[in-house]
Design a protein around this motif. Sequence first.
Motif, PDB file in Angstrom:
ATOM      1  N   HIS A   1      34.190  32.913  48.871  1.00 12.70           N
ATOM      2  CA  HIS A   1      34.941  32.350  47.749  1.00 12.70           C
ATOM      3  C   HIS A   1      36.422  32.644  47.963  1.00 12.70           C
ATOM      4  CE1 HIS A   1      35.727  30.870  43.758  1.00 12.70           C
ATOM      5  NE2 HIS A   1      36.384  31.977  43.479  1.00 12.70           N
ATOM      6  N   VAL A   2      37.205  31.604  48.057  1.00 10.30           N
ATOM      7  CA  VAL A   2      38.647  31.746  48.274  1.00 10.30           C
ATOM      8  C   VAL A   2      39.346  31.679  46.920  1.00 10.30           C
ATOM      9  CG1 VAL A   2      40.658  30.771  49.429  1.00 10.30           C
ATOM     10  CG2 VAL A   2      38.427  30.651  50.524  1.00 10.30           C
ATOM     11  N   GLU A   3      40.190  32.654  46.674  1.00  6.25           N
ATOM     12  CA  GLU A   3      40.951  32.699  45.412  1.00  6.25           C
ATOM     13  C   GLU A   3      42.411  32.416  45.685  1.00  6.25           C
ATOM     14  OE1 GLU A   3      40.363  36.312  43.296  1.00  6.25           O
ATOM     15  OE2 GLU A   3      38.194  36.239  43.470  1.00  6.25           O
TER      16      GLU A   3
END
Length: 128
Positions: free
Chosen positions: A124-126
């Motif tokens: 998951h890229v934030e």
Amino acid sequence: MTLFGPLGLSLAPYIRSSRTLRRWIKPFADWYVGLAGYRKVGLRYDDLLVEERDDVQRALTRLTPREAYDRAYRFKRASQLSILHTNLPKDQWTKPEEDVRYLKPHIEDVEKEENERKVWDSVHVERK
């Protein structure tokens, strides 16, 4: 996948680590392999793996041309012997030292790659 399902429970590492248990279990294991009869027609253990599994299919593509040829030859010879309802002469049976797991390393590599792919697909890229 092990005998005990997706949990990965297996007694094999424990038995291999104990000399006493190995000494007691080995005769039964040898008896069972003889009872299976695949060595009597010239096959190896990895020839018995179900080819319809995706990991086995991908592993088969990684065999060297010689390994693929030898595998096909063993299958043709075994099917011919099955048609004739006979076994190979005893001196041509697959010997225990020849019955090496030639496909297992490739299957393990495929499983590692699949697990790595699952990890990277779930990253998951934030944004900051």
